[in-house]
Design an enzyme around this catalytic site. Structure first.
Site, PDB file in Angstrom:
ATOM      1  N   HIS A  37      -2.520  -6.734  -5.445  1.00 37.80           N
ATOM      2  CA  HIS A  37      -3.624  -6.786  -4.466  1.00 37.80           C
ATOM      3  C   HIS A  37      -3.784  -8.217  -3.936  1.00 37.80           C
ATOM      4  O   HIS A  37      -3.999  -8.428  -2.742  1.00 37.80           O
ATOM      5  CB  HIS A  37      -4.953  -6.381  -5.117  1.00 37.80           C
ATOM      6  CG  HIS A  37      -5.007  -4.973  -5.610  1.00 37.80           C
ATOM      7  ND1 HIS A  37      -5.097  -4.651  -6.935  1.00 37.80           N
ATOM      8  CD2 HIS A  37      -5.010  -3.786  -4.932  1.00 37.80           C
ATOM      9  CE1 HIS A  37      -5.151  -3.336  -7.078  1.00 37.80           C
ATOM     10  NE2 HIS A  37      -5.097  -2.787  -5.885  1.00 37.80           N
ATOM     11  N   GLN A 153       2.177   6.345   1.722  1.00 36.47           N
ATOM     12  CA  GLN A 153       0.848   5.998   2.256  1.00 36.47           C
ATOM     13  C   GLN A 153       0.968   5.068   3.460  1.00 36.47           C
ATOM     14  O   GLN A 153       0.345   5.291   4.497  1.00 36.47           O
ATOM     15  CB  GLN A 153       0.016   5.339   1.150  1.00 36.47           C
ATOM     16  CG  GLN A 153      -1.272   4.690   1.641  1.00 36.47           C
ATOM     17  CD  GLN A 153      -2.156   4.243   0.501  1.00 36.47           C
ATOM     18  OE1 GLN A 153      -2.825   5.056  -0.112  1.00 36.47           O
ATOM     19  NE2 GLN A 153      -2.206   2.946   0.224  1.00 36.47           N
ATOM     20  N   VAL A 176       4.866  -5.906  -6.199  1.00 39.25           N
ATOM     21  CA  VAL A 176       4.776  -6.990  -7.189  1.00 39.25           C
ATOM     22  C   VAL A 176       4.939  -6.335  -8.560  1.00 39.25           C
ATOM     23  O   VAL A 176       4.360  -5.279  -8.819  1.00 39.25           O
ATOM     24  CB  VAL A 176       3.426  -7.730  -7.080  1.00 39.25           C
ATOM     25  CG1 VAL A 176       3.321  -8.826  -8.131  1.00 39.25           C
ATOM     26  CG2 VAL A 176       3.282  -8.323  -5.675  1.00 39.25           C
ATOM     27  N   SER A 185       0.210  -1.740 -11.086  1.00 43.00           N
ATOM     28  CA  SER A 185      -0.669  -0.654 -10.646  1.00 43.00           C
ATOM     29  C   SER A 185      -1.914  -0.709 -11.512  1.00 43.00           C
ATOM     30  O   SER A 185      -1.820  -0.961 -12.723  1.00 43.00           O
ATOM     31  CB  SER A 185       0.039   0.695 -10.855  1.00 43.00           C
ATOM     32  OG  SER A 185      -0.896   1.746 -10.810  1.00 43.00           O
TER      33      SER A 185
HETATM   34  O1  PAF Z   1      -3.922   2.314  -1.994  1.00 41.62           O
HETATM   35  C1  PAF Z   1      -5.122   2.471  -2.341  1.00 41.62           C
HETATM   36  O2  PAF Z   1      -5.629   1.786  -3.232  1.00 41.62           O
HETATM   37  C2  PAF Z   1      -5.971   3.522  -1.646  1.00 41.62           C
HETATM   38  O3  PAF Z   1      -5.230   4.667  -1.369  1.00 41.62           O
HETATM   39  C3  PAF Z   1      -6.670   3.005  -0.377  1.00 41.62           C
HETATM   40  C4  PAF Z   1      -5.680   2.621   0.703  1.00 41.62           C
HETATM   41  C5  PAF Z   1      -7.542   1.810  -0.730  1.00 41.62           C
HETATM   42  C6  PAF Z   1      -7.570   4.107   0.206  1.00 41.62           C
HETATM   43  O4  PAF Z   1      -8.547   4.500  -0.694  1.00 41.62           O
END
Ligand code: PAF
Length: 282
Positions: A37, A153, A176, A185
Site C-alpha cells: 500500500h 481488479q 511488493v 497482502s
Molecule cells: O484492493 C482493495 O483493497 C479493494 O478491492 C479496493 C480497491 C480498496 C475496493 O474496496
C-alpha cells in the site's frame, strides 16, 4: 493529516481543492496497511499535490461465506503509517454512510469480470467497481493508484473508467513481496504459521512457469503441469484457479506467443485465499 469520516465533508473538501486547482491522488485501500500500500502512496505522491488514502472495508465486495468479519484491522497503526508517508487526508467512512439502506444502483461489468476471481466470487467485482466509482465521485481524484497483485481488479477498473468516462488516470504499482517472495497482502496475517510457510507455492509455481516459457515452452497444457508439480508441495492449499489469459481481453489462451499472457492463480488456505500473478510472452 486530516481524518475525514463523513462522505459529504470529503466531497466538499474535494470540490474546494478542485476550485483551487489542486491535483488529488487517491489510493483506495481496505486498511491493515503494508509496504505494498505504501508503495502506491509514494506513486500517488510523486504525481499529485495531495494524497487521499481511503480506508474502508467495503461490505458489498464480500460474498456471504467470505472473510468480511475476519478482515484484519489496525486503524491506529494505519494512521501512523499514513502520517509518516505524508498522506494529506485519510478518508474512513462508516458503511452506512457510504451505502443507503435501499441502495439499488451498482456498477456491473459484464466481460472481464466473468472468469478468474469472478467465478468463485460472483458478486465481488460488482462491489469493487461500485465502491471505486463512489470513491471517485467523493474524492474527485485526477489519478488513482492500484496494486498489480489484484490483476483482474485493475483491468476492470481501467475498463470502468473507459466505459463510464471517469476523468481519472489509473496508475498501477508492482507487486511488493515479503522476503521469501510471498506477495504482500493484508490477508497473510490470517494464515496459521504452517499455511504462511506453504504460501510460497504460488510464487514458486509462477516462477516455474516463467522459467519454462524462457526455456521455450509455449503450450499452456505443459505449463500447467509444471505449476501443478510445484503446487503438490503444499498439502494445506487448495487450488481455486490457475489461468492463462490474454492480458487485455482476459480470454483463455492455449499457447504463449508474442502477445502478453496474464498467468493468474488463487489458492485457498485454511485462514485465507491468496492470489498472485505474472505476465509472460515469448
Ligand atoms: O484492493 C482493495 O483493497 C479493494 O478491492 C479496493 C480497491 C480498496 C475496493 O474496496
Amino acid at each position: 493529516m486530516d481524518v475525514i469520516r463523513d462522505p459529504q465533508h470529503m466531497q466538499a473538501q474535494a470540490l474546494a481543492w478542485r476550485a483551487e486547482g489542486v491535483k488529488v491522488g487517491l489510493v483506495p485501500t481496505m486498511g491493515f496497511l503494508h509496504d505494498g500500500h505504501l508503495s502506491l502512496v509514494r506513486i500517488a505522491k510523486e504525481k499529485s499535490d495531495v494524497v487521499v488514502l481511503s480506508l474502508f472495508v467495503n461490505p458489498t465486495q464480500f460474498g456471504p461465506n467470505e472473510d468480511l468479519d475476519r478482515y484484519p484491522s489496525n486503524i491506529q497503526r494505519d494512521l501512523e503509517l499514513c502520517e509518516q508517508e505524508g498522506v494529506s487526508v485519510v478518508f474512513m467512512p462508516d458503511a452506512d454512510a457510504v451505502y443507503a439502506q435501499d441502495a439499488s444502483v451498482f456498477v456491473q461489468e459484464e466481460q472481464l469480470s466473468q472468469g478468474l476471481c469472478g467465478l468463485s466470487r460472483p458478486i465481488h467485482f460488482r462491489g469493487v467497481l461500485t465502491v471505486v466509482a463512489k470513491l471517485f465521485n467523493l474524492v474527485l481524484p485526477a489519478l488513482s493508484v492500484f496494486g498489480e497483485k489484484d490483476a483482474q481488479q485493475i483491468r476492470l477498473i481501467r475498463r470502468m473508467v473507459r466505459d463510464l468516462n471517469f476523468p481519472v488516470e489509473i496508475l498501477s504499482g508492482p507487486i511488493v513481496r515479503e522476503s521469501d517472495g510471498v506477495a504482500m497482502s493484508s490477508r497473510n496475517s490470517n494464515l496459521d504459521p504452517e499455511s504462511r510457510k506453504q504460501a510460497i507455492v504460488l510464487r514458486k509455481s509462477l516462477q516455474a512457469i516463467e522459467q519454462a516459457v524462457k526455456s521455450g515452452e509455449s503450450s499452456v497444457a505443459a505449463l500447467r503441469e509444471v505449476a501443478e508439480a510445484c503446487l503438490s508441495d503444499s498439502d494445506l492449499g487448495t487450488l481455486d484457479y490457475l489461468e492463462f489469459v490474454d492480458d487485455e481481453s482476459l480470454e483463455p489462451v492455449t499457447e504463449v506467443g508474442d502477445r502478453a499472457v496474464l498467468v493468474a492463480m488463487a489458492v485457498q488456505f485454511p485462514g485465507a485465499r491468496l492470489i498472485d500473478n505474472i505476465v509472460v510472452a515469448k
